[in-house]
Design an enzyme around this catalytic site. Structure first.
Site, mmCIF file in Angstrom:
data_model
loop_
_atom_site.group_PDB
_atom_site.id
_atom_site.type_symbol
_atom_site.label_atom_id
_atom_site.label_comp_id
_atom_site.label_asym_id
_atom_site.label_seq_id
_atom_site.Cartn_x
_atom_site.Cartn_y
_atom_site.Cartn_z
ATOM 1 N N HIS A 282 -9.691 2.048 5.090
ATOM 2 C CA HIS A 282 -8.372 2.078 5.731
ATOM 3 C C HIS A 282 -8.436 3.020 6.932
ATOM 4 O O HIS A 282 -9.161 4.017 6.900
ATOM 5 C CB HIS A 282 -7.323 2.555 4.718
ATOM 6 C CG HIS A 282 -5.928 2.405 5.237
ATOM 7 N ND1 HIS A 282 -5.361 3.325 6.075
ATOM 8 C CD2 HIS A 282 -5.004 1.426 5.051
ATOM 9 C CE1 HIS A 282 -4.128 2.925 6.380
ATOM 10 N NE2 HIS A 282 -3.889 1.777 5.775
ATOM 11 N N LYS B 118 0.072 4.322 -0.340
ATOM 12 C CA LYS B 118 -0.551 5.540 0.201
ATOM 13 C C LYS B 118 -0.314 6.705 -0.780
ATOM 14 O O LYS B 118 -0.442 6.511 -1.978
ATOM 15 C CB LYS B 118 -0.027 5.829 1.605
ATOM 16 C CG LYS B 118 -0.072 4.565 2.479
ATOM 17 C CD LYS B 118 0.169 4.767 3.911
ATOM 18 C CE LYS B 118 0.031 3.440 4.634
ATOM 19 N NZ LYS B 118 0.055 3.553 6.055
ATOM 20 N N SER C 53 2.980 -2.229 10.298
ATOM 21 C CA SER C 53 4.413 -2.419 10.521
ATOM 22 C C SER C 53 4.902 -3.826 10.157
ATOM 23 O O SER C 53 5.763 -4.390 10.832
ATOM 24 C CB SER C 53 4.791 -2.079 11.961
ATOM 25 O OG SER C 53 4.521 -0.719 12.220
ATOM 26 N N GLY D 233 2.268 2.295 10.468
ATOM 27 C CA GLY D 233 3.207 3.390 10.227
ATOM 28 C C GLY D 233 4.246 3.585 11.315
ATOM 29 O O GLY D 233 5.098 4.454 11.218
ATOM 30 N N ASN E 8 0.862 -1.186 0.000
ATOM 31 C CA ASN E 8 0.000 0.000 0.000
ATOM 32 C C ASN E 8 0.899 1.237 0.000
ATOM 33 O O ASN E 8 1.483 1.573 1.020
ATOM 34 C CB ASN E 8 -0.915 -0.021 1.242
ATOM 35 C CG ASN E 8 -1.765 1.228 1.352
ATOM 36 O OD1 ASN E 8 -1.910 1.984 0.398
ATOM 37 N ND2 ASN E 8 -2.347 1.449 2.530
ATOM 38 N N GLU F 133 -6.588 5.299 7.888
ATOM 39 C CA GLU F 133 -6.308 6.704 7.563
ATOM 40 C C GLU F 133 -7.546 7.374 6.956
ATOM 41 O O GLU F 133 -7.777 8.564 7.156
ATOM 42 C CB GLU F 133 -5.097 6.789 6.611
ATOM 43 C CG GLU F 133 -3.804 6.531 7.365
ATOM 44 C CD GLU F 133 -2.724 5.835 6.573
ATOM 45 O OE1 GLU F 133 -2.764 5.858 5.344
ATOM 46 O OE2 GLU F 133 -1.826 5.249 7.210
ATOM 47 N N GLU G 102 -6.227 -4.312 10.742
ATOM 48 C CA GLU G 102 -5.166 -3.306 10.815
ATOM 49 C C GLU G 102 -5.291 -2.455 12.076
ATOM 50 O O GLU G 102 -5.930 -1.393 12.052
ATOM 51 C CB GLU G 102 -5.256 -2.391 9.602
ATOM 52 C CG GLU G 102 -4.950 -3.082 8.303
ATOM 53 C CD GLU G 102 -4.073 -2.185 7.440
ATOM 54 O OE1 GLU G 102 -3.030 -2.645 6.985
ATOM 55 O OE2 GLU G 102 -4.437 -1.013 7.253
HETATM 56 P P1 PGA Z 1 2.565 0.194 7.594
HETATM 57 O O1 PGA Z 1 1.160 0.517 6.947
HETATM 58 O O2 PGA Z 1 3.040 -1.114 7.047
HETATM 59 O O3 PGA Z 1 3.450 1.349 7.214
HETATM 60 O O4 PGA Z 1 2.364 0.117 9.079
HETATM 61 C C1 PGA Z 1 0.200 -0.479 6.770
HETATM 62 C C2 PGA Z 1 -1.047 0.093 6.174
HETATM 63 O O5 PGA Z 1 -1.332 1.279 6.368
HETATM 64 O O6 PGA Z 1 -1.794 -0.613 5.484
#
Ligand code: PGA
Length: 255
Positions: free
Chosen positions: A95, A11, A214, A173, A9, A97, A167
């Site tokens: 998601h 983003k 992560s 992140g 992903n 976010e 998630e």
């Molecule tokens: P990340 O993000 O691997 O940077 O933690 C995962 C995601 O937002 O799907």
């Protein structure tokens, strides 16, 4: 048997030049999709050129979001029908976010799931949990409620089109605060139990459930070995082509 699914992903990272360069580095080095599927979720602006650029390869290009109407006066939004016409087969919906920064609530997310399904696109429905909830030992309620509302009105016959991603937002992140493989598996197991309760055991055993937050080179192999984790959603660690390729080949490279 549920086939492993690895989704990067991006983003809102990269320019189109960087995107094409990255895809060139990985597109001919991916596993047989009969064994493992690999997908990249990319900004809307890159979808058309990357779909063209990856035609005939084992890399599938995924949308990061879509709107819940096929057309209308919705400035700046993306129609699921238009995505389908481009050849997009999967779209990330809900998601954390989108929930946190763009105020998408459960009802909106549910409408998007239905819109994607009616357009013939498979939703990857993300369900979240907050640090606060985790500390309160209340995350079970949180996760289950998002699964129930996200799937409201989705027919049993449509469920094979749906992928769920567990998630926890506290793990996203951070780079180093992933859920432990046990916690991640517990979350995925709980989601599967919820689906069994809402539908039945047969569909619950077929639906793919991913873990995201992560995921990196050091933890992917252990995560992928867990019974209820069918794949991973990788943010930050998917931004580097070499790292992503090693993660996709976690069986050979994983620690
Ligand atoms: P990340 O993000 O691997 O940077 O933690 C995962 C995601 O937002 O799907």
């Amino acid at each position: 048997m549920r086939k492993p699914l690895i989704v990067g992903n991006w983003k809102m990272y990269k320019t189109i030049t960087e995107a094409v360069d990255y895809v060139d580095q990985i597109k001919d080095a991916l596993p047989d999709p009969e064994q493992e599927e690999v997908e990249l979720a990319v900004p809307t602006l890159f979808l058309e050129s990357l779909v063209e650029h990856t035609r005939g390869t084992n890399l599938k290009i995924v949308a990061e979001n879509c709107f819940y109407q096929d057309e209308g006066a919705f400035t700046g939004e993306t129609s699921p029908l238009a995505l389908r016409e481009l050849g997009i087969k999967h779209v990330i919906i809900g998601h954390s976010e989108r929930r946190r920064l763009f105020y998408e609530d459960d009802a909106t997310i549910n409408k998007k799931v239905h819109a994607a399904l009616s357009a013939g696109i498979c939703p990857i429905l993300c369900v979240d949990e907050t640090m606060k909830r985790k500390q309160e030992h209340d995350r079970i309620v949180w996760v289950v409620s998002q699964v129930i509302s996200g799937l409201q009105g989705v027919k049993e016959s449509e469920l094979s089109w749906v992928t769920i991603a567990y998630e926890p937002s506290w793990a996203i992140g951070s780079g180093n605060e992933a859920a432990t493989p046990q916690e991640a598996n517990e979350g995925c197991y709980l989601i599967r139990q919820t689906i069994a309760h809402l539908y039945n055991d047969e569909v619950a055993n077929q639906v793919r459930i991913l873990y995201g937050g992560s995921v990196n080179l050091s933890n992917i192999k252990t995560l992928m070995q867990k019974d209820d984790i069918d794949g991973v959603l990788i943010g930050r660690a998917s931004l580097d082509a070499t790292t992503f390729l090693e993660m996709v080949n976690y069986q050979r490279f994983g620690h």
